[in-house]
Design a protein around this motif. Sequence first.
Motif, mmCIF file in Angstrom:
data_model
loop_
_atom_site.group_PDB
_atom_site.id
_atom_site.type_symbol
_atom_site.label_atom_id
_atom_site.label_comp_id
_atom_site.label_asym_id
_atom_site.label_seq_id
_atom_site.Cartn_x
_atom_site.Cartn_y
_atom_site.Cartn_z
ATOM 1 N N ILE A 146 16.751 22.033 -8.209
ATOM 2 C CA ILE A 146 15.350 21.619 -8.287
ATOM 3 C C ILE A 146 15.076 20.656 -7.127
ATOM 4 C CG2 ILE A 146 13.591 20.454 -9.665
ATOM 5 C CD1 ILE A 146 15.316 21.172 -12.161
ATOM 6 N N VAL A 147 14.064 20.970 -6.320
ATOM 7 C CA VAL A 147 13.671 20.106 -5.215
ATOM 8 C C VAL A 147 12.625 19.120 -5.734
ATOM 9 C CG1 VAL A 147 12.648 20.018 -2.912
ATOM 10 C CG2 VAL A 147 14.074 21.960 -3.569
ATOM 11 N N THR A 148 12.808 17.849 -5.420
ATOM 12 C CA THR A 148 11.865 16.818 -5.861
ATOM 13 C C THR A 148 11.105 16.265 -4.670
ATOM 14 O OG1 THR A 148 13.311 16.183 -7.696
ATOM 15 C CG2 THR A 148 11.614 14.603 -7.042
ATOM 16 N N PHE A 149 9.773 16.239 -4.805
ATOM 17 C CA PHE A 149 8.877 15.640 -3.818
ATOM 18 C C PHE A 149 8.286 14.382 -4.449
ATOM 19 C CE2 PHE A 149 9.123 20.102 -2.941
ATOM 20 C CZ PHE A 149 9.101 20.202 -1.561
ATOM 21 N N ALA A 150 8.180 13.295 -3.665
ATOM 22 C CA ALA A 150 7.614 12.056 -4.199
ATOM 23 C C ALA A 150 6.698 11.406 -3.169
ATOM 24 C CB ALA A 150 8.721 11.083 -4.594
ATOM 25 N N ALA A 151 5.570 10.914 -3.654
ATOM 26 C CA ALA A 151 4.610 10.195 -2.823
ATOM 27 C C ALA A 151 5.236 8.894 -2.323
ATOM 28 C CB ALA A 151 3.349 9.900 -3.639
ATOM 29 N N SER A 152 5.020 8.582 -1.046
ATOM 30 C CA SER A 152 5.629 7.391 -0.443
ATOM 31 C C SER A 152 4.946 6.089 -0.854
ATOM 32 C CB SER A 152 5.627 7.508 1.081
ATOM 33 O OG SER A 152 4.304 7.490 1.591
ATOM 34 N N GLY A 153 3.713 6.162 -1.361
ATOM 35 C CA GLY A 153 2.972 4.969 -1.772
ATOM 36 C C GLY A 153 1.789 4.706 -0.866
ATOM 37 N N ASN A 154 0.849 3.913 -1.361
ATOM 38 C CA ASN A 154 -0.436 3.704 -0.684
ATOM 39 C C ASN A 154 -0.713 2.251 -0.322
ATOM 40 O OD1 ASN A 154 -1.112 6.479 -1.071
ATOM 41 N ND2 ASN A 154 -1.602 5.989 -3.195
ATOM 42 N N GLU A 155 0.314 1.482 -0.035
ATOM 43 C CA GLU A 155 0.118 0.066 0.299
ATOM 44 C C GLU A 155 -0.003 -0.196 1.789
ATOM 45 O OE1 GLU A 155 1.399 0.809 -3.532
ATOM 46 O OE2 GLU A 155 2.694 1.121 -1.801
ATOM 47 N N GLY A 156 0.102 0.839 2.604
ATOM 48 C CA GLY A 156 0.005 0.678 4.053
ATOM 49 C C GLY A 156 1.247 0.067 4.682
ATOM 50 N N LEU A 157 2.387 0.179 4.014
ATOM 51 C CA LEU A 157 3.631 -0.374 4.544
ATOM 52 C C LEU A 157 4.147 0.501 5.687
ATOM 53 C CD1 LEU A 157 5.466 -1.044 1.149
ATOM 54 C CD2 LEU A 157 4.130 -2.675 2.522
ATOM 55 N N THR A 158 4.564 -0.115 6.760
ATOM 56 C CA THR A 158 5.147 0.636 7.871
ATOM 57 C C THR A 158 6.668 0.538 7.875
ATOM 58 O OG1 THR A 158 4.898 -1.272 9.327
ATOM 59 C CG2 THR A 158 3.112 0.370 9.328
ATOM 60 N N ASN A 159 7.209 -0.245 6.961
ATOM 61 C CA ASN A 159 8.663 -0.407 6.896
ATOM 62 C C ASN A 159 9.175 -0.358 5.456
ATOM 63 O OD1 ASN A 159 7.604 -2.776 5.956
ATOM 64 N ND2 ASN A 159 8.909 -4.094 7.174
ATOM 65 N N GLY A 160 8.538 0.467 4.635
ATOM 66 C CA GLY A 160 9.008 0.574 3.265
ATOM 67 C C GLY A 160 8.253 1.610 2.466
ATOM 68 N N MET A 161 8.950 2.129 1.465
ATOM 69 C CA MET A 161 8.356 3.089 0.535
ATOM 70 C C MET A 161 8.677 2.649 -0.882
ATOM 71 S SD MET A 161 9.092 6.813 2.241
ATOM 72 C CE MET A 161 10.867 6.652 2.314
ATOM 73 N N VAL A 162 7.981 3.250 -1.834
ATOM 74 C CA VAL A 162 8.234 2.981 -3.242
ATOM 75 C C VAL A 162 9.372 3.876 -3.734
ATOM 76 C CG1 VAL A 162 5.849 2.268 -3.685
ATOM 77 C CG2 VAL A 162 6.498 4.662 -4.025
ATOM 78 N N ALA A 163 9.970 3.469 -4.833
ATOM 79 C CA ALA A 163 10.912 4.354 -5.529
ATOM 80 C C ALA A 163 10.075 5.186 -6.485
ATOM 81 C CB ALA A 163 11.941 3.535 -6.307
ATOM 82 N N PRO A 164 10.294 6.479 -6.566
ATOM 83 C CA PRO A 164 11.473 7.238 -6.208
ATOM 84 C C PRO A 164 11.456 7.869 -4.819
ATOM 85 C CG PRO A 164 10.091 8.592 -7.582
ATOM 86 C CD PRO A 164 9.406 7.254 -7.455
ATOM 87 N N ALA A 165 10.428 7.657 -4.006
ATOM 88 C CA ALA A 165 10.388 8.288 -2.674
ATOM 89 C C ALA A 165 11.564 7.878 -1.809
ATOM 90 C CB ALA A 165 9.074 7.957 -1.973
ATOM 91 N N CYS A 166 12.120 6.710 -2.048
ATOM 92 C CA CYS A 166 13.227 6.207 -1.232
ATOM 93 C C CYS A 166 14.601 6.717 -1.668
ATOM 94 C CB CYS A 166 13.218 4.682 -1.250
ATOM 95 S SG CYS A 166 13.339 3.977 -2.910
ATOM 96 N N ILE A 167 14.660 7.514 -2.727
ATOM 97 C CA ILE A 167 15.924 8.077 -3.205
ATOM 98 C C ILE A 167 16.360 9.195 -2.239
ATOM 99 C CG2 ILE A 167 17.052 9.309 -5.109
ATOM 100 C CD1 ILE A 167 16.294 6.428 -5.874
ATOM 101 N N SER A 168 17.635 9.232 -1.879
ATOM 102 C CA SER A 168 18.107 10.163 -0.840
ATOM 103 C C SER A 168 17.966 11.638 -1.206
ATOM 104 C CB SER A 168 19.560 9.857 -0.476
ATOM 105 O OG SER A 168 20.407 10.035 -1.600
ATOM 106 N N SER A 169 17.996 11.985 -2.483
ATOM 107 C CA SER A 169 17.884 13.399 -2.867
ATOM 108 C C SER A 169 16.441 13.872 -2.989
ATOM 109 C CB SER A 169 18.614 13.641 -4.196
ATOM 110 O OG SER A 169 18.019 12.886 -5.223
#
Length: 188
Positions: free
Chosen positions: A94-117
Motif C-alpha cells: 500500500i502506497v501512502t501519500f501525505a500532505a506536507s502541511g500548510n504553515e508555510g515552512l521552508t525547512n519542515g513538514m508535519v508528521a506523517p508526511a515526514c515518515i520515510s515510507s
Amino acid sequence: HVAGIITSRGAASPRGIAPDAGLVAVRVMDKNASGWNSDMIAGIDWVVANQAQFNIKAINLSLGAGRYADMCDAQDANTMLLASALGAARQAGIVTFAASGNEGLTNGMVAPACISSVVSVGAVYDANLVATTWPPCSDATTMADQITCFSNSSSTLDLLAPGAVIVSTALGGGQVSKSGTSMASPPP
C-alpha cells in the motif's frame, strides 16, 4: 472535496484523476478535526488488515502535526509508532501519500508526511492567479506550477502537485474551490 479530486465522474464538478476508483473512508478524527495518533494508527492498521477484502492500493492522509526538518521515523514516540504502522502498510504493498502541511515552512513538514515510507506532497498553483493571501503568507504573483507560499517543504519533500485553487465536489452537492496541501495529496 478530496474524494471528488480522486473519483469525481464529472457530473457536478471537474472529472477526478481516477473516476473509476473506489474509496474506503476510515474516519480517524472527530467532527472538529481533532484526534489522537493512536486513532490514526488504528485506522492504518485497519486498512492493512482489510486490504485484500477492499482491494486497497493507496492511503491518503490529509492531516498532520509537528514540525520535522528531516525524516522523522525515530524523532519521538508518536513518529516511531506512525513509522511502524506506515511501514507495515508499505510492506503490504500500500502506497501512502501525505500532505506536507500548510504553515508555510521552508525547512519542515508535519508528521506523517515526514515518515520515510510515505510520499510527502506539497502544493503548487494550478493556474495563474492574481496576488493571493493565505493565512500564513502572501504570494505577490502566481503562475501554474509555482510552489504556494503556504506549502510546507523540506529537503525530504517527495512531490509537488496542484493544491491551489482546486475545484471539486462540495459536501451536499455542487462544487467548491479549496486550497491546501490536502488538495495536492490525493494519489494519482
